[in-house]
Write an enzyme that holds these catalytic residues in place. Structure first.
Site, PDB file in Angstrom:
ATOM      1  N   HIS A 228      -6.335 -33.758  17.121  1.00 58.04           N
ATOM      2  CA  HIS A 228      -5.209 -34.628  17.484  1.00 58.04           C
ATOM      3  C   HIS A 228      -4.064 -33.815  18.067  1.00 58.04           C
ATOM      4  CE1 HIS A 228      -6.839 -38.250  15.487  1.00 58.04           C
ATOM      5  NE2 HIS A 228      -7.504 -37.325  14.818  1.00 58.04           N
TER       6      HIS A 228
ATOM      7  N   GLY B 178      -4.872  -1.998   5.160  1.00 61.32           N
ATOM      8  CA  GLY B 178      -4.091  -3.137   4.659  1.00 61.32           C
ATOM      9  C   GLY B 178      -4.767  -4.468   4.939  1.00 61.32           C
ATOM     10  N   ARG B 179      -5.196  -4.680   6.185  1.00 63.00           N
ATOM     11  CA  ARG B 179      -5.746  -5.993   6.561  1.00 63.00           C
ATOM     12  C   ARG B 179      -7.153  -6.232   6.026  1.00 63.00           C
ATOM     13  NH1 ARG B 179      -4.754  -2.674  10.575  1.00 63.00           N
ATOM     14  NH2 ARG B 179      -6.324  -1.953  12.062  1.00 63.00           N
TER      15      ARG B 179
ATOM     16  N   LYS C 217       8.131  -1.069  12.343  1.00 67.40           N
ATOM     17  CA  LYS C 217       8.801  -0.593  11.125  1.00 67.40           C
ATOM     18  C   LYS C 217       9.932   0.382  11.497  1.00 67.40           C
ATOM     19  CE  LYS C 217       4.812  -1.270   8.026  1.00 67.40           C
ATOM     20  NZ  LYS C 217       3.935  -0.783   6.979  1.00 67.40           N
TER      21      LYS C 217
ATOM     22  N   GLU D  20      10.504  -4.908   4.317  1.00 71.57           N
ATOM     23  CA  GLU D  20      10.518  -6.320   3.910  1.00 71.57           C
ATOM     24  C   GLU D  20      10.191  -6.454   2.423  1.00 71.57           C
ATOM     25  OE1 GLU D  20       9.032  -5.112   6.590  1.00 71.57           O
ATOM     26  OE2 GLU D  20       9.058  -6.536   8.268  1.00 71.57           O
TER      27      GLU D  20
ATOM     28  N   LYS E 155       0.835  -1.198   0.000  1.00 68.70           N
ATOM     29  CA  LYS E 155       0.000   0.000   0.000  1.00 68.70           C
ATOM     30  C   LYS E 155       0.874   1.254   0.000  1.00 68.70           C
ATOM     31  CE  LYS E 155      -3.493   2.246   2.842  1.00 68.70           C
ATOM     32  NZ  LYS E 155      -4.346   2.150   4.019  1.00 68.70           N
TER      33      LYS E 155
ATOM     34  N   GLU F 259      -4.956  -7.043  15.294  1.00 71.31           N
ATOM     35  CA  GLU F 259      -4.384  -5.745  14.922  1.00 71.31           C
ATOM     36  C   GLU F 259      -5.457  -4.650  15.062  1.00 71.31           C
ATOM     37  OE1 GLU F 259      -1.374  -6.012  11.721  1.00 71.31           O
ATOM     38  OE2 GLU F 259      -2.426  -4.324  10.830  1.00 71.31           O
TER      39      GLU F 259
HETATM   40  C1  G6Q Z   1      -2.514  -3.845   7.933  1.00 71.46           C
HETATM   41  C2  G6Q Z   1      -1.264  -3.301   8.400  1.00 71.46           C
HETATM   42  C3  G6Q Z   1      -0.038  -4.041   7.932  1.00 71.46           C
HETATM   43  C4  G6Q Z   1       0.345  -3.725   6.488  1.00 71.46           C
HETATM   44  C5  G6Q Z   1       1.774  -4.196   6.243  1.00 71.46           C
HETATM   45  C6  G6Q Z   1       2.223  -3.977   4.830  1.00 71.46           C
HETATM   46  O1  G6Q Z   1      -3.601  -3.391   8.197  1.00 71.46           O
HETATM   47  O2  G6Q Z   1      -1.192  -1.964   8.178  1.00 71.46           O
HETATM   48  O3  G6Q Z   1      -0.110  -5.426   8.089  1.00 71.46           O
HETATM   49  O4  G6Q Z   1      -0.541  -4.342   5.607  1.00 71.46           O
HETATM   50  O5  G6Q Z   1       2.609  -3.560   7.138  1.00 71.46           O
HETATM   51  O6  G6Q Z   1       2.140  -2.622   4.487  1.00 71.46           O
HETATM   52  P1  G6Q Z   1       2.279  -2.152   3.003  1.00 71.46           P
HETATM   53  O7  G6Q Z   1       1.152  -2.753   2.220  1.00 71.46           O
HETATM   54  O8  G6Q Z   1       2.230  -0.659   3.038  1.00 71.46           O
HETATM   55  O9  G6Q Z   1       3.604  -2.681   2.507  1.00 71.46           O
END
Ligand code: G6Q
Length: 548
Positions: free
Chosen positions: A389, A272-273, A517, A215, A209, A358
């Site tokens: 199990h 994001g989530r 981050k 990463e 986003k 989150e």
């Molecule tokens: C979700 C969070 C988090 C995010 C990641 C990746 O709600 O904000 O999990 O999706 O940190 O972020 P980017 O999509 O900006 O790389």
């Protein structure tokens, strides 16, 4: 318009629920069944192809009335209206929360800053359709003219978990493309994934986003370097054929060298989530085709309509959210298990862990004050019967209260009756046993049919007793389809929303993630530079040992 700031503990309903809890805390769920043979009918919601039986909970109709009174007192109806209408309910980031607009109908109107966003949403959907069809049908080709065989999704958190879960969840509907997910900044995982890939036939989808996540950018950069390695005979211009990107940050994408035609925008009003419904779901559309991706969105949209319009007592997300509050805030339960009886949903709890923990893992209310009641539940789970199990022992005989959602399907996908009957026999048997338990009397009767002596039976009995009274919700869905999966995910999304409203917290920011981050950036400098900045002695020692 902002959400109300109502401390739930100051409501009449909360006080009444406290008294009601004291009066009913030792009730046995099975006794409610003995007292009312119609109980399961009264506590079942049937909606589309979903049947939600919440009768195996430690509740009476009075409990439900009080929980719904609480929902009314915190003005949940108004809050739902604001959520769907694009109000800036993500107040700490000054944003609307509109993942629901991504699956809205073309004729709907959703205004953000006075602009109807639905046409933009449908423009991007058309682009997803055209792109994914061209890749699947082999019309878009790699740098040597070969059709694509593999796709690597490069993203983390919300840019990974949703697509990865759905791609696995809808594997039955998948086409020939082999999907891979790289999320962790673990070089070993990156190279382990690349090891089997042919650069000529692999498409890389970079999903971020912000396009600033360490990463994802590191993984994308490493992968681009691999792709451009001399052995493959690739040139810089081939990157445009093999890399696509999804982001709000179009400038950063072009710096990375991705062709504009392969860039898919998203919007800051999509968290994001909650973003798998946007172009973040490109990997889903590639894996199962656009029609199935669209059906996933349609299922979610139907659940949105249900949540918006159904009375609270018939409203699945509302009822599930309020039951969870009953256990979390009154019975003192700390965790909830989610057990799908299908291997396809093996990533479902991991996905929901992010969505739920989150969003609602917050300890400050909407006034910025530290709160004195429990919020976000800890979520965990694995598919049944595997989990039976493994950790079911603790649910059956441990000391902790663990409300559990059981998700099962009436029909299997390959139609293998024998297996499905066995799978579902376990599904039904577990919820029954968790509620009924097994009393000493029954254990003794069973043991007396063996060769054991009376003393041996007496000694062994306590270990074989099950206290029972473990609450469960049973979700029986017709079939695992793109549409029913969309509805199921949306159901949990709305449960998150309801709980955030009741707990008077902001569910749509994630400062804990942002902290991670920042921290890594500082420590990375300490690792790469000769000087180490100020840390506690433990961290300092560890850094010194790592650097030797
Ligand atoms: C979700 C969070 C988090 C995010 C990641 C990746 O709600 O904000 O999990 O999706 O940190 O972020 P980017 O999509 O900006 O790389």
């Amino acid at each position: 318009m902002a959400l109300q700031h109502i401390d739930p503990t100051t409501t009449n309903a909360w006080n009444k629920l406290e008294a009601h809890f004291e009066a009913t805390k030792n009730h046995q769920i099975k006794d409610y069944f003995n007292a009312n043979t119609d109980r399961s009918v009264a506590f079942t919601i049937i909606w589309n192809d979903f049947l939600v039986d919440f009768s195996k909970n430690n509740i009476s109709s009075e409990t439900i009335e009080l929980l719904l009174q609480l929902a009314n007192e915190v003005q949940l109806k108004d809050a739902i209206q604001q959520y769907f209408s694009g109000a800036l309910i993500n107040q700490t980031e000054g944003r609307a929360v509109l993942h629901t607009a991504l699956r809205a109908k073309k004729t709907d109107t959703v205004l953000v800053d006075g602009v109807n966003v639905i046409s933009e949403v449908y423009e991007v959907k058309s682009k997803i359709k055209a792109f994914t069809e061209a890749i699947i049908l082999g019309h878009k080709k790699g740098f040597t003219g070969k059709a694509f065989t593999d796709v690597v999704n490069i993203g983390i958190g919300g840019s990974d978990l949703g697509p990865a879960m759905v791609v696995e969840g809808l594997k039955y509907y998948s086409n020939h493309l082999k999907m891979h997910f790289v999320s962790n900044v673990d070089g070993d995982h990156v190279f382990e994934t690349l090891k089997h890939l042919n650069p000529e036939t692999t498409l890389f989808v970079v999903v971020s986003k912000t396009f600033t996540t360490q990463e994802t950018l590191s993984n994308a950069t490493t992968i681009k370097k691999w792709f451009l390695s001399k052995d493959f005979g690739t040139t810089q211009s081939d990157v445009a054929k093999h890399f696509a990107a999804v982001s709000t940050n179009t400038q950063k994408i072009s710096e990375f060298g991705i062709a504009a035609e392969n860039v898919f925008p998203m919007w800051d009003w999509v968290g994001g989530r909650f973003s798998l419904w946007s172009a973040v779901g490109l990997s889903i559309a590639l894996a199962v085709g656009f029609e199935n991706f669209d059906a996933l969105l349609e299922g979610a949209n139907e659940m949105d309509e249900h949540f918006k319009t159904a009375d609270f007592e018939q409203n699945i997300p509302v009822v599930l959210a309020m039951l969870s509050i009953w256990y979390n805030n009154f019975h003192g339960a700390e965790t909830e298990a989610i057990i799908p009886y299908t291997q396809y949903l093996s990533r479902f709890s991991a996905y929901l862990q992010q969505g739920i923990m989150e969003s609602n893992g917050k300890s400050v209310d909407r006034n910025g004050k530290t709160i004195n009641y429990q919020t976000g539940t800890i979520i965990w789970g694995e598919p049944g019967t595997n989990s039976q199990h493994a950790f079911f022992q603790l649910i059956h005989q441990g000391t902790k209260l663990i409300p559990t959602d059981f998700i099962g399907y009436k029909h299997s996908l390959y139609g293998e009756k024998d297996h499905h009957n066995k799978l579902m026999a376990n599904f039904f048997a577990q919820t029954e046993a968790l509620m009924n338990g097994k009393e000493a009397e029954e254990v003794k009767n069973e043991l007396s049919a063996t060769k054991m002596t009376a003393t041996e039976i007496e000694n062994l009995t306590p270990f074989k007793v099950f206290k029972g009274n473990n609450p469960t919700n049973t979700l029986l869905i017709d079939k695992l389809t793109p549409k029913s999966l969309g509805a199921l995910i949306a159901m949990y999304e709305h449960k998150i929303f309801v709980q955030g409203v009741v707990w008077n917290i902001f569910s749509y920011d994630q400062w804990g993630v942002e902290l991670g981050k920042q921290l890594a950036t500082t420590v990375l400098k300490d690792i790469e530079n000769s000087e180490i900045s100020k840390h506690d002695s433990s961290t300092l020692n560890l850094l010194h040992k790592f650097k030797i």
